[in-house]
Scaffold this active site. Structure first.
Site, PDB file in Angstrom:
ATOM      1  N   VAL A  69       0.864  -1.185   0.000  1.00 19.49           N
ATOM      2  CA  VAL A  69       0.000   0.000   0.000  1.00 19.49           C
ATOM      3  C   VAL A  69       0.897   1.230   0.000  1.00 19.49           C
ATOM      4  O   VAL A  69       1.801   1.353   0.825  1.00 19.49           O
ATOM      5  CB  VAL A  69      -0.926   0.019   1.241  1.00 19.49           C
ATOM      6  CG1 VAL A  69      -1.715   1.328   1.302  1.00 19.49           C
ATOM      7  CG2 VAL A  69      -1.883  -1.170   1.214  1.00 19.49           C
ATOM      8  N   ALA A 114       4.392   4.140   2.973  1.00 22.19           N
ATOM      9  CA  ALA A 114       3.977   2.907   2.302  1.00 22.19           C
ATOM     10  C   ALA A 114       4.187   1.741   3.268  1.00 22.19           C
ATOM     11  O   ALA A 114       4.828   1.896   4.307  1.00 22.19           O
ATOM     12  CB  ALA A 114       4.793   2.687   1.035  1.00 22.19           C
ATOM     13  N   LYS A 115       3.642   0.611   2.952  1.00 21.79           N
ATOM     14  CA  LYS A 115       3.893  -0.597   3.752  1.00 21.79           C
ATOM     15  C   LYS A 115       3.528  -1.808   2.927  1.00 21.79           C
ATOM     16  O   LYS A 115       2.661  -1.741   2.052  1.00 21.79           O
ATOM     17  CB  LYS A 115       3.022  -0.580   5.015  1.00 21.79           C
ATOM     18  CG  LYS A 115       3.525  -1.502   6.105  1.00 21.79           C
ATOM     19  CD  LYS A 115       4.601  -0.807   6.893  1.00 21.79           C
ATOM     20  CE  LYS A 115       5.000  -1.568   8.122  1.00 21.79           C
ATOM     21  NZ  LYS A 115       5.713  -0.687   9.067  1.00 21.79           N
ATOM     22  N   GLY A 116       4.212  -2.919   3.223  1.00 20.81           N
ATOM     23  CA  GLY A 116       3.906  -4.158   2.526  1.00 20.81           C
ATOM     24  C   GLY A 116       3.765  -5.281   3.527  1.00 20.81           C
ATOM     25  O   GLY A 116       4.228  -5.181   4.669  1.00 20.81           O
TER      26      GLY A 116
END
Ligand code: GLU
Length: 427
Positions: A69, A114-116
């Site tokens: 995201v 952001a992050k995953g």
């Protein structure tokens, strides 16, 4: 959002993303900003979900779900970790990506958020399976990433090794080595000295500033730490270095207690050689009931594990004077007013644990320069960035008579809005 698996005591699913939006709304209401533009910066810019088939060691294929995201790229490329955990959902990754936007703005580094994540249980995967999973994730989402686009880093259950695989896969596709596409890499692959301990060190710098602000002395203070991974262990270690007695420590398997203070260096050595990499069985402390860890009578409580630990169901049981949020989102918005009424000084995650992403920024800068700094320089810069951020947030809090989380969000939202207004809307 109904997919979040964390449950409150009354079994209503907690949406972690709804929690961030509540934190955002409360702070935004105090700022004089047009509603339409707030919508634009409140929601994630882009969310991607992928199915990842991975060949297992026995020759079979298993399917995993991966997420990335990008919440905001207003202030710079997306920045944020990659998490491997069975409870990873889109809801959680959206929340974590949003917190990254506000965290980077609080410490004033030129990144968005952001992050995953990949929903998986890494304890059940071999090294080879983890490598193939990481490479497949990188390759499938390759268009999202790049030093100017989106830069992952380690998070829960991912490590320097995960970042090395990521960097290698990205570089193979680019046909040349691109070290600055990830941070938190091994130092010999373009990582930064001081990155490994940066989050925990940053937590302790903010605790030290909070103690000074409250007129408390580190050498008379006691602490409990929840979590003994990269963040919890270094937090405990540096709390001890500034003279705090760390009396309670817990991890996923159990908790420890020593009224004279746990020898954290010895515990770190014990964990490195123990089965399950757990603190359980450490001879320098007695076992303690993990269920009571958050409620012990200490000055500093550092939740440094996962989100949604302190909710409206248990906030009234907290006895610490300071909560230092090493984890992302350990306190829910419903718990905040309860803690405030109890006069507990909460150092919010987007300030408290921002040391990690700050040194990630230093790593990205060093990779792009091809010139590497000494550990002393990294530590000195971390010290400067964290004390300045703490004081910026404290000033907003005192001026507006709000608690630190509200102040941190107000400061961060204003910084993002200021850049957005200068850039203008392309329409
Ligand atoms: N995963 C860490 C965090 O939540 C670090 C992120 C980064 O360095 O990009 O802040």
């Amino acid at each position: 959002m109904t997919e979040a698996k964390n449950l409150k005591s009354d079994e209503i699913p907690v949406s972690t993303f709804q929690n961030v939006m509540k934190q955002f709304d409360q702070a935004a209401a105090k700022l004089n900003i047009s509603g339409d533009l707030l919508e634009f910066i409140k929601y994630p810019r882009r969310a991607t979900i992928v199915k990842l088939p991975v060949r297992m060691d026995d020759g079979s294929f298993q399917m995993f779900t991966g997420y990335r995201v990008q919440h905001s790229i207003v202030r710079g490329p997306g920045k944020g970790g990659l998490r491997f955990h069975p409870d990873v959902t889109l809801d959680e990754v959206q929340a974590l990506a949003s917190w990254m936007t506000w965290k980077c703005a609080v410490v004033n580094i030129p990144f968005g958020g952001a992050k995953g994540g990949i929903a998986c249980d890494p304890s059940k995967l071999s090294v080879g399976e983890l490598e193939r999973l990481t490479r497949r994730y990188t390759a499938d989402l390759i268009d999202l990433f790049g030093p100017e686009k989106d830069i992952p880093a380690p998070d829960v259950n991912t490590s320097e090794q995960t970042m090395a695989w990521f960097m290698d896969t990205f570089s193979m596709h680019e046909r040349h080595t691109v070290t600055s596409v990830v941070t938190g890499k091994p130092v010999i692959l373009g990582g930064s000295l001081g990155r490994r301990e940066a989050t925990g060190m940053g937590v302790v710098i903010t605790v030290r500033e909070a103690l000074a602000h409250l007129g408390m002395c580190a050498s008379n203070a006691t602490a409990a730490v929840q979590g003994f991974g990269n963040v919890g262990s270094v937090t405990a270690q540096y709390l001890q270095k500034i003279g705090v007695k760390v009396t309670h420590i817990g991890d996923v398997f159990g908790a420890l207690y020593n009224p004279d203070g746990i020898d954290v260096e010895a515990l770190i050595k014990y964990v490195a050689t123990s089965k399950n990499r757990s603190i359980v069985g450490f001879p320098g402390a007695q076992p303690f009931d993990i269920k009571n860890l958050l409620y012990v009578d200490v000055d500093i409580l550092a939740p440094a594990a996962l989100e949604n630990q302190i909710t409206d169901a248990n906030a009234d049981k907290i006895r610490a004077k300071i909560i230092a949020e090493g984890a992302n989102g350990p306190v829910t918005p419903e718990a905040d007013p309860i803690l405030e009424k109890k006069n507990i000084f909460v150092i919010p995650d987007i300030l408290c644990n921002a040391g990690g992403v700050s040194v990630s920024y230093f790593e990205w800068v060093q990779d792009r320069m091809g010139f590497f700094w000494s550990e002393e320089e990294v530590h000195a810069r971390l010290e400067r960035i964290m004390t300045r951020a703490f004081n910026d947030v404290l000033q907003v809090a005192l001026e507006n008579k709000v608690h630190l989380r509200m102040a941190a969000f107000m400061l961060a939202i204003q910084r993002v809005v200021d850049v957005m207004m200068l850039r203008g809307i392309y329409a």
